[in-house]
Design a protein around this motif. Structure first.
Motif, PDB file in Angstrom:
ATOM      1  N   LEU B  40       0.825  -1.211   0.000  1.00 13.66           N
ATOM      2  CA  LEU B  40       0.000   0.000   0.000  1.00 13.66           C
ATOM      3  C   LEU B  40       0.859   1.260   0.000  1.00 13.66           C
ATOM      4  N   ARG B  41       2.035   1.164  -0.592  1.00 17.23           N
ATOM      5  CA  ARG B  41       2.929   2.318  -0.660  1.00 17.23           C
ATOM      6  C   ARG B  41       2.216   3.470  -1.362  1.00 17.23           C
ATOM      7  N   GLY B  42       2.282   4.640  -0.749  1.00 16.27           N
ATOM      8  CA  GLY B  42       1.660   5.807  -1.371  1.00 16.27           C
ATOM      9  C   GLY B  42       0.197   5.994  -1.021  1.00 16.27           C
ATOM     10  N   ARG B  43      -0.383   5.038  -0.289  1.00 18.89           N
ATOM     11  CA  ARG B  43      -1.780   5.207   0.140  1.00 18.89           C
ATOM     12  C   ARG B  43      -1.799   5.837   1.526  1.00 18.89           C
ATOM     13  N   THR B  44      -2.813   6.638   1.780  1.00 16.67           N
ATOM     14  CA  THR B  44      -2.905   7.325   3.064  1.00 16.67           C
ATOM     15  C   THR B  44      -4.127   6.831   3.832  1.00 16.67           C
ATOM     16  N   VAL B  45      -3.873   6.409   5.045  1.00 14.74           N
ATOM     17  CA  VAL B  45      -4.936   5.893   5.904  1.00 14.74           C
ATOM     18  C   VAL B  45      -5.032   6.805   7.124  1.00 14.74           C
ATOM     19  N   ILE B  46      -6.217   7.300   7.409  1.00 13.22           N
ATOM     20  CA  ILE B  46      -6.381   8.165   8.584  1.00 13.22           C
ATOM     21  C   ILE B  46      -7.330   7.507   9.570  1.00 13.22           C
ATOM     22  N   THR B  47      -6.889   7.383  10.803  1.00 10.41           N
ATOM     23  CA  THR B  47      -7.777   6.856  11.836  1.00 10.41           C
ATOM     24  C   THR B  47      -8.358   8.045  12.596  1.00 10.41           C
ATOM     25  N   VAL B  48      -9.664   8.044  12.757  1.00 14.67           N
ATOM     26  CA  VAL B  48     -10.343   9.118  13.501  1.00 14.67           C
ATOM     27  C   VAL B  48     -11.094   8.458  14.645  1.00 14.67           C
ATOM     28  N   PHE B  49     -10.631   8.703  15.857  1.00 15.75           N
ATOM     29  CA  PHE B  49     -11.234   8.039  17.004  1.00 15.75           C
ATOM     30  C   PHE B  49     -11.896   9.044  17.926  1.00 15.75           C
TER      31      PHE B  49
END
Lengths: 190, 310
Positions: B40-49
């Protein structure tokens, strides 16, 4: 129905490039070449491991190992190396299922690793395999054995052992058939 | 698959594909020096808790990082959420900032669904990491992964989910997923801790834990969610423990092969006896370990390929 002739196109649009017998002979010849080039039966020989790339590279690697043991008396460890997670074309298609990765006992550090695949085409699978190998250890050297080289390389990659060179058009598909998956051995062009 | 919001109505083949991927990932990463894949190089994952969680957030963060995604964590305290920004505006901001996937934990049931609706145009994937009392699909998947590891095929297996079913998103997600995979699920809880409408669920209901234990392949304990209880759902912690806690005596009633699960954090002495939690029958640390692989598998299925558009 008359037996199918090699090279002839059958009504399904399938042209046989290698028969089951040809596949067996080709694998035997490649085994001899690997023994000769790696000198794996010499006293000071490097430790050789065969890593098959799933799906069809895996049984090919096992068949090569059987032949190598037969001809040289040396048991060469085999493993499988799934390269799916290292591909650069994952985003171009639907989700690919993962296959097994199994390193031979003793790993690949300082070994001469022979990657085994069925068809060499763009070279992208092999590039992914080289990246995958790097995460598993540091081989002393890496070589490549393929049953069929069909050309159309997109990367500067070349096989050390080639079963058969098959000039193809880009639109054609080369299929390696193996008992383990297809209930028969052979190579066909569709 | 574009989002993972619920396990309700999940296609068993899709669920099995995720579980198979998780198993392959686990096997592929085992014993490796470099536990990092470039997938998943180059993908952005954001966790919102919007709710506190260490276990789930860390698990997602590690999963993303092991797949080489760029992972950014946002918590409600110390962000614009604390300043009163709406969920919708936060979501649109994150999508505009380049998130390929938003992983959301929210105290309101249905929040993840709303988010997925708002982010449709942006093309951002949404993973529900727990929405109120509704669902927690990745927890159910990691539970199923752990059960598959210990028991093999889940079809026909008898699994009891014990405790605070009413407040439990884990229970809801597990009921949907485990029954989709062919398991027989029994809910064991005091009547006050069962949701209304449970009769329409594809499960059997029991109030007697002792009677169920001898025929079970797995017991899944739930956390008693005191923070969600405003009123007396049971007389006392001690009484709950006597009726529904998994004691050493109760462990002996289970068949030899049966597995004990707990989503954590566990209240030792109340929901589960310490000796049970630490016994080899308990798969609680396996659940955490498998959580990372399952979340990697989910990210892989959501992000690694191009969405097939009709």
């Amino acid at each position: 129905m008359a037996p199918r002739q090699r090279g002839a196109t059958d009504p399904a649009g399938e042209r046989e490039l290698l028969s089951a017998g040809d596949v067996a002979r080709t694998v035997a010849r490649m085994a001899h070449q690997i023994i000769e080039k790696t000198a794996l039966d010499a006293p000071s020989a490097p430790a050789v491991v065969l890593m098959g790339i799933p799906s069809r590279g895996a049984p090919l690697a096992r068949r090569l190992a059987v032949r190598i043991a037969e001809f040289s008396g040396v048991e060469v460890p085999t493993g499988t190396l799934d390269v799916t997670l290292y591909r650069d074309d994952l985003r171009r298609g639907p989700t690919r299922p993962l296959e097994a990765t199994k390193l031979p006992e003793g790993g690949i550090d300082d070994k001469l690793v022979v990657l085994v695949d069925d068809v060499l085409f763009s070279g992208r699978t092999i590039r992914a395999a080289l990246d995958a190998l790097r995460d598993h250890g540091r081989p002393r050297a890496v070589q490549l054995a393929v049953l069929v080289d069909r050309g159309h390389r997109e990367l500067p990659i070349r096989a050390d052992y080639v079963g058969k060179n098959v000039p193809t058009a880009r639109t054609e598909e080369v299929h390696v058939l193996l008992e383990e998956f297809d209930q028969r051995d052979g190579v066909v062009l569709r | 698959m574009k989002h993972l919001l619920t396990t309700e109505g999940i296609d068993p083949a899709q669920a099995t594909a995720i579980l198979d991927t998780a198993a392959s990932l686990k096997q592929a990463l085992e014993g490796r020096e470099v536990r990092k894949l470039p997938t998943l190089r180059g993908r952005t994952v954001i966790t919102v808790f919007y709710e506190n969680s260490t276990r789930t957030r860390v698990s997602f963060e590690i999963a993303g990082k092991w797949m080489s995604a760029d992972v950014v964590n946002v918590s409600s305290s110390g962000s614009s959420v604390g300043k009163g920004e709406s969920l919708r505006d936060t979501a649109l901001t994150l999508a505009a900032a380049g998130a390929d996937c938003v992983i959301v934990r929210h105290p309101a049931s249905g929040a993840a669904h709303r988010l997925a609706g708002w982010l449709r145009e942006a093309g951002t994937s949404v993973v529900n990491a727990g929405d109120g009392m509704h669902e927690h699909p990745t927890q159910a998947l990691l539970d199923a992964a752990t059960l598959r590891e210990r028991l093999g095929e889940l079809r026909g297996r008898r699994i009891a989910i014990v405790g605070d079913v009413l407040h439990s998103r884990v229970a809801r997600s597990n009921v949907h997923l485990l029954t989709a995979l062919g398991a027989d699920v029994t809910l064991v809880a005091p009547p006050t801790l069962l949701p209304t409408g449970v009769a329409s669920w594809p499960v059997t209901v029991s109030h007697e834990l002792d009677a169920e234990l001898p025929s079970l392949d797995a017991v899944m304990l739930l956390r008693v969610q005191a923070e969600r209880m405003h009123g007396g759902f049971f007389p006392s912690a001690r009484e709950y423990s006597i009726a529904y806690g998994l004691s050493e005596r109760r462990l002996k009633l289970l068949p030899e092969h049966a597995v004990v699960l707990h989503p954590g954090p566990m209240l030792r002495g109340m929901e589960i006896a310490s000796a049970v939690a630490d016994s080899p029958r308990a798969a609680i640390t396996d659940q955490v370990r498998n959580g990372v692989h399952v979340r990697m598998a989910v990210l892989y299925h959501l992000l690694a390929h191009e969405e097939e558009t009709a």
